[in-house]
Design a protein around this motif. Structure first.
Motif, short mmCIF file in Angstrom:
data_model
loop_
_atom_site.label_atom_id
_atom_site.label_comp_id
_atom_site.label_asym_id
_atom_site.label_seq_id
_atom_site.Cartn_x
_atom_site.Cartn_y
_atom_site.Cartn_z
N LEU A 165 0.82 -1.21 0.00
CA LEU A 165 0.00 0.00 0.00
C LEU A 165 0.85 1.26 0.00
CD1 LEU A 165 -2.95 -0.76 2.45
CD2 LEU A 165 -3.14 -0.03 0.08
N ARG A 166 1.94 1.22 0.74
CA ARG A 166 2.83 2.39 0.82
C ARG A 166 3.40 2.74 -0.55
NH1 ARG A 166 5.43 0.55 4.77
NH2 ARG A 166 4.23 1.55 6.42
N GLU A 167 3.61 1.72 -1.37
CA GLU A 167 4.13 1.96 -2.71
C GLU A 167 3.02 2.31 -3.69
OE1 GLU A 167 6.05 -0.57 -6.42
OE2 GLU A 167 5.79 -1.54 -4.47
N LEU A 168 1.90 1.57 -3.64
CA LEU A 168 0.85 1.70 -4.63
C LEU A 168 -0.02 2.93 -4.41
CD1 LEU A 168 -0.53 0.36 -7.07
CD2 LEU A 168 -1.91 -0.98 -5.44
N GLY A 169 -0.34 3.24 -3.17
CA GLY A 169 -1.28 4.31 -2.87
C GLY A 169 -0.93 5.65 -3.50
N PRO A 170 0.28 6.17 -3.28
CA PRO A 170 0.64 7.47 -3.87
C PRO A 170 0.59 7.48 -5.39
CG PRO A 170 2.15 6.91 -2.10
CD PRO A 170 1.31 5.69 -2.35
N GLU A 171 0.93 6.35 -6.01
CA GLU A 171 0.89 6.29 -7.48
C GLU A 171 -0.54 6.39 -7.99
OE1 GLU A 171 3.20 3.17 -9.29
OE2 GLU A 171 4.48 3.01 -7.52
N LEU A 172 -1.47 5.73 -7.31
CA LEU A 172 -2.88 5.80 -7.71
C LEU A 172 -3.44 7.20 -7.52
CD1 LEU A 172 -4.17 2.43 -6.20
CD2 LEU A 172 -3.74 2.94 -8.61
N LYS A 173 -3.03 7.88 -6.46
CA LYS A 173 -3.54 9.22 -6.19
C LYS A 173 -2.94 10.26 -7.13
CE LYS A 173 -5.46 8.77 -1.60
NZ LYS A 173 -5.95 9.54 -0.47
N LYS A 174 -1.81 9.95 -7.72
CA LYS A 174 -1.28 10.83 -8.76
C LYS A 174 -2.19 10.80 -9.99
CE LYS A 174 3.68 10.70 -7.70
NZ LYS A 174 5.00 10.19 -8.15
N LEU A 175 -2.72 9.63 -10.29
CA LEU A 175 -3.63 9.49 -11.43
C LEU A 175 -4.98 10.13 -11.15
CD1 LEU A 175 -2.93 5.77 -12.42
CD2 LEU A 175 -2.21 7.82 -13.65
N ASN A 176 -5.41 10.08 -9.88
CA ASN A 176 -6.71 10.63 -9.49
C ASN A 176 -6.60 11.21 -8.09
OD1 ASN A 176 -9.34 11.22 -8.82
ND2 ASN A 176 -10.16 9.17 -9.17
N PRO A 177 -6.30 12.52 -7.99
CA PRO A 177 -6.10 13.14 -6.68
C PRO A 177 -7.32 13.07 -5.76
CG PRO A 177 -5.25 14.56 -8.43
CD PRO A 177 -6.02 13.46 -9.10
N LYS A 178 -8.51 12.88 -6.32
CA LYS A 178 -9.73 12.79 -5.51
C LYS A 178 -10.03 11.36 -5.05
CE LYS A 178 -11.98 16.83 -7.56
NZ LYS A 178 -13.20 17.32 -8.27
N LEU A 179 -9.23 10.42 -5.49
CA LEU A 179 -9.47 9.02 -5.17
C LEU A 179 -9.30 8.77 -3.67
CD1 LEU A 179 -9.92 6.06 -6.21
CD2 LEU A 179 -7.42 5.90 -6.37
N GLU A 180 -10.27 8.07 -3.08
CA GLU A 180 -10.15 7.64 -1.69
C GLU A 180 -9.75 6.17 -1.69
OE1 GLU A 180 -13.04 9.72 1.27
OE2 GLU A 180 -14.24 9.15 -0.48
N LEU A 181 -8.78 5.83 -0.86
CA LEU A 181 -8.30 4.47 -0.78
C LEU A 181 -8.87 3.79 0.46
CD1 LEU A 181 -4.54 4.94 -1.71
CD2 LEU A 181 -6.41 4.20 -3.20
N ALA A 182 -9.37 2.58 0.24
CA ALA A 182 -9.91 1.78 1.34
C ALA A 182 -9.19 0.44 1.37
CB ALA A 182 -11.41 1.57 1.17
N VAL A 183 -9.09 -0.13 2.55
CA VAL A 183 -8.52 -1.47 2.68
C VAL A 183 -9.46 -2.32 3.52
CG1 VAL A 183 -7.15 -0.94 4.75
CG2 VAL A 183 -6.42 -2.77 3.23
N GLY A 184 -9.59 -3.58 3.15
CA GLY A 184 -10.38 -4.53 3.92
C GLY A 184 -9.61 -5.82 4.07
N GLY A 185 -10.22 -6.78 4.77
CA GLY A 185 -9.58 -8.08 4.92
C GLY A 185 -8.35 -8.06 5.80
N ILE A 186 -8.31 -7.16 6.80
CA ILE A 186 -7.15 -7.11 7.69
C ILE A 186 -7.57 -7.48 9.11
CG2 ILE A 186 -6.12 -5.29 6.28
CD1 ILE A 186 -6.71 -3.35 8.62
N LYS A 187 -6.63 -7.94 9.89
CA LYS A 187 -6.88 -8.25 11.29
C LYS A 187 -6.99 -6.96 12.10
CE LYS A 187 -6.49 -12.78 10.94
NZ LYS A 187 -7.64 -13.68 11.18
N ALA A 188 -7.88 -6.97 13.09
CA ALA A 188 -8.13 -5.76 13.86
C ALA A 188 -6.87 -5.23 14.53
CB ALA A 188 -9.20 -6.04 14.92
N GLN A 189 -5.99 -6.12 14.99
CA GLN A 189 -4.78 -5.67 15.69
C GLN A 189 -3.80 -4.94 14.78
OE1 GLN A 189 -5.88 -8.82 15.51
NE2 GLN A 189 -4.21 -10.32 15.22
N ARG A 190 -4.04 -5.02 13.45
CA ARG A 190 -3.14 -4.36 12.50
C ARG A 190 -3.68 -3.00 12.04
NH1 ARG A 190 -0.28 -8.00 8.16
NH2 ARG A 190 1.27 -6.37 8.55
#
Length: 264
Positions: A208-233
């Motif tokens: 995510l640290r690598e991919l997120g900024p690249e996606l937001k360069k393409l679409n500055p209004k894009l909101e990123l969501a993540v699912g499927g993670i353990k609560a402790q993380r």
């Protein structure tokens, strides 16, 4: 519209309370639901409305949504016919132990996430228990969370299964936000500009640290969501996304409440 409390109480007492009938209970009494644990209240007001409209009882006290409580605090109090109080007692207590547990668990997730990202949204999924969605969603909000999707009818989410069946996406236009869950890194870049929200399930923080900024360069209004993670993380992911989608609050262990009924 079906009153869900009618269903809950009918399921527990479809005919009559055999114990109360055996004892020939008559007269008035009070019911007090107290907690043995700290937590956050949810849906006691909904229960109070039912008591007064359908149960013919007088509600003396209840805690509001989002109100915090400590061990031995009273969550809910009512008075009326003893037979009615015994009929409503167990379901009322169970209902509040579940809804307050959801609110408390949500609150703990929100608190953990916002230490890492003050603007993060903790949003729960559609994986509610059948017949309880309206209350479970209220409990999430009582705990400071938000709702990813209320139902299939209130938002657009194109999942990996949709993409598998639909094939190549053409131009998409809609009155509602479009959320896309890509199947691959390549699809993430392909659909970034047409997405309002992109759900990136099961990615590591490093990805995510690598991919997120690249996606937001393409679409500055894009909101990123993540699912499927353990609560402790949650604290690891919170700085990297705008939304964390999680179902865990719905499965929180019910809190430890007790009820006392006394004759007046």
């Amino acid at each position: 519209m079906i009153d869900l409390f009618d269903l809950y109480f009918y399921e527990d007492c479809p005919y009559q309370d055999e114990s109360a009938e055996l004892l020939r209970l008559e007269g008035k009494g009070t019911l007090r639901i107290r907690t043995r644990e700290a937590g956050v209240c949810a849906c006691a007001e909904d229960l109070a409305e039912y008591y007064e409209k359908k149960g013919g009882l007088k509600v003396l006290k209840y805690l509001r949504d989002g109100e915090k409580f400590e061990p031995q605090d009273s969550i809910f109090e009512a008075e009326g016919e003893l037979k009615t109080l015994f009929k409503l007692w167990r379901v009322s207590q169970t209902f509040l132990t579940i809804m307050c547990a959801i609110a408390g668990k949500t609150s703990s997730f929100v608190s953990a996430a916002r230490k890492a990202n003050p603007d993060i949204i903790i949003a729960t999924s559609r994986k509610t228990h059948p017949g309880s969605r309206i209350f479970e969603l209220k409990a999430v909000r009582a705990g400071g969370g938000d709702i990813h999707r209320n139902s299939l009818s209130d938002s657009i989410q194109l999942s990996q299964n949709h993409l598998e069946v639909a094939g190549e996406l053409g131009e998409l236009r809609a009155m509602k936000k479009i959320e896309i869950e890509p199947r691959s890194r390549e699809e993430a870049f392909k659909y970034a500009e047409m997405s309002d929200i992109m759900l990136l399930d099961h990615l590591s923080p490093e990805e995510l640290r690598e991919l997120g900024p690249e996606l937001k360069k393409l679409n500055p209004k894009l909101e990123l969501a993540v699912g499927g993670i353990k609560a402790q993380r949650i604290p690891e992911y919170a700085p990297l996304v705008d939304i964390i989608v999680i179902s865990a609050p719905y499965y929180a262990n019910p809190l430890d409440f007790t009820t006392k009924i006394e004759r007046t």
